[in-house]
Design a protein around this motif. Sequence first.
Motif, PDB file in Angstrom:
ATOM      1  N   ASP A  62       0.830  -1.201   0.000  1.00  0.00           N
ATOM      2  CA  ASP A  62       0.000   0.000   0.000  1.00  0.00           C
ATOM      3  C   ASP A  62       0.867   1.255   0.000  1.00  0.00           C
ATOM      4  N   ASP A  63       1.942   1.219   0.782  1.00  0.00           N
ATOM      5  CA  ASP A  63       2.832   2.383   0.853  1.00  0.00           C
ATOM      6  C   ASP A  63       3.470   2.678  -0.501  1.00  0.00           C
ATOM      7  N   VAL A  64       3.905   1.630  -1.202  1.00  0.00           N
ATOM      8  CA  VAL A  64       4.519   1.843  -2.513  1.00  0.00           C
ATOM      9  C   VAL A  64       3.485   2.367  -3.504  1.00  0.00           C
ATOM     10  N   LEU A  65       2.273   1.830  -3.462  1.00  0.00           N
ATOM     11  CA  LEU A  65       1.219   2.317  -4.349  1.00  0.00           C
ATOM     12  C   LEU A  65       0.918   3.787  -4.058  1.00  0.00           C
ATOM     13  N   ARG A  66       0.892   4.151  -2.791  1.00  0.00           N
ATOM     14  CA  ARG A  66       0.646   5.547  -2.419  1.00  0.00           C
ATOM     15  C   ARG A  66       1.749   6.451  -2.962  1.00  0.00           C
ATOM     16  N   LEU A  67       2.986   5.971  -2.933  1.00  0.00           N
ATOM     17  CA  LEU A  67       4.097   6.745  -3.489  1.00  0.00           C
ATOM     18  C   LEU A  67       3.910   6.940  -4.994  1.00  0.00           C
ATOM     19  N   LEU A  68       3.544   5.880  -5.705  1.00  0.00           N
ATOM     20  CA  LEU A  68       3.302   6.006  -7.142  1.00  0.00           C
ATOM     21  C   LEU A  68       2.204   7.025  -7.427  1.00  0.00           C
ATOM     22  N   ASP A  69       1.128   6.971  -6.656  1.00  0.00           N
ATOM     23  CA  ASP A  69       0.037   7.925  -6.850  1.00  0.00           C
ATOM     24  C   ASP A  69       0.521   9.354  -6.623  1.00  0.00           C
ATOM     25  N   MET A  70       1.288   9.567  -5.566  1.00  0.00           N
ATOM     26  CA  MET A  70       1.790  10.901  -5.261  1.00  0.00           C
ATOM     27  C   MET A  70       2.678  11.431  -6.388  1.00  0.00           C
ATOM     28  N   LEU A  71       3.448  10.529  -7.021  1.00  0.00           N
ATOM     29  CA  LEU A  71       4.354  10.928  -8.099  1.00  0.00           C
ATOM     30  C   LEU A  71       3.648  10.998  -9.448  1.00  0.00           C
ATOM     31  N   GLY A  72       2.361  10.682  -9.489  1.00  0.00           N
ATOM     32  CA  GLY A  72       1.614  10.750 -10.732  1.00  0.00           C
ATOM     33  C   GLY A  72       1.962   9.649 -11.711  1.00  0.00           C
ATOM     34  N   ILE A  73       2.355   8.486 -11.203  1.00  0.00           N
ATOM     35  CA  ILE A  73       2.754   7.360 -12.045  1.00  0.00           C
ATOM     36  C   ILE A  73       1.634   6.327 -12.057  1.00  0.00           C
ATOM     37  N   ASP A  74       1.015   6.140 -13.217  1.00  0.00           N
ATOM     38  CA  ASP A  74      -0.080   5.184 -13.336  1.00  0.00           C
ATOM     39  C   ASP A  74       0.409   3.750 -13.490  1.00  0.00           C
ATOM     40  N   ARG A  75       1.578   3.590 -14.116  1.00  0.00           N
ATOM     41  CA  ARG A  75       2.065   2.252 -14.433  1.00  0.00           C
ATOM     42  C   ARG A  75       3.589   2.290 -14.437  1.00  0.00           C
ATOM     43  N   ALA A  76       4.225   1.348 -13.762  1.00  0.00           N
ATOM     44  CA  ALA A  76       5.680   1.343 -13.649  1.00  0.00           C
ATOM     45  C   ALA A  76       6.193  -0.087 -13.660  1.00  0.00           C
ATOM     46  N   SER A  77       7.412  -0.261 -14.113  1.00  0.00           N
ATOM     47  CA  SER A  77       8.119  -1.519 -13.886  1.00  0.00           C
ATOM     48  C   SER A  77       8.621  -1.534 -12.453  1.00  0.00           C
ATOM     49  N   VAL A  78       8.754  -2.733 -11.888  1.00  0.00           N
ATOM     50  CA  VAL A  78       9.130  -2.863 -10.486  1.00  0.00           C
ATOM     51  C   VAL A  78      10.197  -3.934 -10.341  1.00  0.00           C
ATOM     52  N   VAL A  79      11.250  -3.594  -9.601  1.00  0.00           N
ATOM     53  CA  VAL A  79      12.298  -4.544  -9.241  1.00  0.00           C
ATOM     54  C   VAL A  79      12.320  -4.648  -7.721  1.00  0.00           C
ATOM     55  N   GLY A  80      12.241  -5.866  -7.207  1.00  0.00           N
ATOM     56  CA  GLY A  80      12.297  -6.072  -5.770  1.00  0.00           C
ATOM     57  C   GLY A  80      13.326  -7.123  -5.414  1.00  0.00           C
ATOM     58  N   ALA A  81      14.110  -6.850  -4.385  1.00  0.00           N
ATOM     59  CA  ALA A  81      15.137  -7.784  -3.913  1.00  0.00           C
ATOM     60  C   ALA A  81      14.718  -8.373  -2.575  1.00  0.00           C
ATOM     61  N   SER A  82      14.791  -9.693  -2.447  1.00  0.00           N
ATOM     62  CA  SER A  82      14.550 -10.385  -1.179  1.00  0.00           C
ATOM     63  C   SER A  82      13.184  -9.991  -0.606  1.00  0.00           C
ATOM     64  N   PHE A  83      13.146  -9.413   0.587  1.00  0.00           N
ATOM     65  CA  PHE A  83      11.883  -8.960   1.173  1.00  0.00           C
ATOM     66  C   PHE A  83      11.197  -7.958   0.254  1.00  0.00           C
ATOM     67  N   LEU A 229      22.092 -11.569  -2.528  1.00  0.00           N
ATOM     68  CA  LEU A 229      22.018 -10.163  -2.934  1.00  0.00           C
ATOM     69  C   LEU A 229      22.879  -9.922  -4.174  1.00  0.00           C
ATOM     70  N   PRO A 230      22.494 -10.495  -5.314  1.00  0.00           N
ATOM     71  CA  PRO A 230      23.356 -10.410  -6.497  1.00  0.00           C
ATOM     72  C   PRO A 230      23.663  -8.995  -6.953  1.00  0.00           C
ATOM     73  N   SER A 231      22.759  -8.052  -6.723  1.00  0.00           N
ATOM     74  CA  SER A 231      23.012  -6.681  -7.180  1.00  0.00           C
ATOM     75  C   SER A 231      24.148  -6.016  -6.409  1.00  0.00           C
ATOM     76  N   LEU A 232      24.500  -6.572  -5.252  1.00  0.00           N
ATOM     77  CA  LEU A 232      25.634  -6.064  -4.478  1.00  0.00           C
ATOM     78  C   LEU A 232      26.845  -6.990  -4.579  1.00  0.00           C
ATOM     79  N   GLU A 233      26.717  -8.061  -5.304  1.00  0.00           N
ATOM     80  CA  GLU A 233      27.811  -9.030  -5.434  1.00  0.00           C
ATOM     81  C   GLU A 233      28.553  -8.861  -6.765  1.00  0.00           C
ATOM     82  N   ARG A 234      27.797  -8.784  -7.843  1.00  0.00           N
ATOM     83  CA  ARG A 234      28.371  -8.452  -9.157  1.00  0.00           C
ATOM     84  C   ARG A 234      27.496  -7.375  -9.788  1.00  0.00           C
ATOM     85  N   PRO A 235      27.656  -6.131  -9.325  1.00  0.00           N
ATOM     86  CA  PRO A 235      26.741  -5.055  -9.738  1.00  0.00           C
ATOM     87  C   PRO A 235      26.646  -4.858 -11.239  1.00  0.00           C
ATOM     88  N   ASP A 236      27.761  -4.908 -11.953  1.00  0.00           N
ATOM     89  CA  ASP A 236      27.732  -4.634 -13.387  1.00  0.00           C
ATOM     90  C   ASP A 236      26.929  -5.690 -14.141  1.00  0.00           C
TER      91      ASP A 236
END
Length: 248
Positions: A62-83, A229-236
């Motif tokens: 809900d918090d992330v959706l509220r952030l999208l609404d506040m920023l005026g973003i109707d549709r976005a790609s989403v990347v989530g790590a672990s939790f 946490l691959p994004s912090l292990e081999r970032p490139d």
Amino acid sequence: MILAHDDAGDGPPLVLIHAGVCDRRMWEPQWRALTGQLRTIRCDLRGFGESPLPAESFNNADDVLRLLDMLGIDRASVVGASFGGRVALELAATWPQRVERLILLCGGWEGVDPDPELRSFAEEEDRLLDQGDVDGAVELNVQTWLGPDASDASRSLVRRMQRRAFEVQLEAGDDAVAEHRDVDPGAVEAPTLVVSGAKDFAHFRQVAATLADRIRGAEHRELDWAGHLPSLERPDLVIDLLLDHLCN
């Protein structure tokens, strides 16, 4: 409350949701590359980084959706790590019309029960925190969640982020409870990439395999070098992985 966040770049919108041992700083190694091609938003979930915990229950999706609404973003790609992957999955399954593309990096999901190895980690973390040994709990998390390819700089960053999370959460006490909905992965409509690490806990590898099977058309890619946490292990390498799915 609007989550603490950064918003930079131009192009199709992308939201980055951090792991439970991190905050929005975890995306720093990818930040320049992503903001060079996409409007990129990274946020601190409540209880992490600069987002305080409330004195009542809350829902991260809900918090992330509220952030999208506040920023005026109707549709976005989403990347989530672990939790953060669990939060991204709930977002994409509950409001599929709001998610363009989805990437789950070693994401969590309660549809697969914890195994003895994961329960043992949780018990040891609880023991250290109950004894007031925050330093020990921080080091336990650094050693547990980062794979062997992580640099000293990445380990130092996780150490700082995890300590900050413990400080915020221990100060808030027990009143703030993160609630979540039951998630049906089959409700996800976005083209989805599910990533797992061959050197991660077996539990998260099973979660990835199950989600890839349950989400229609999902691609599952296991990284033979990666821990949790691959994004912090081999970032490139992860930059290339993200942009390939998000921009092609």
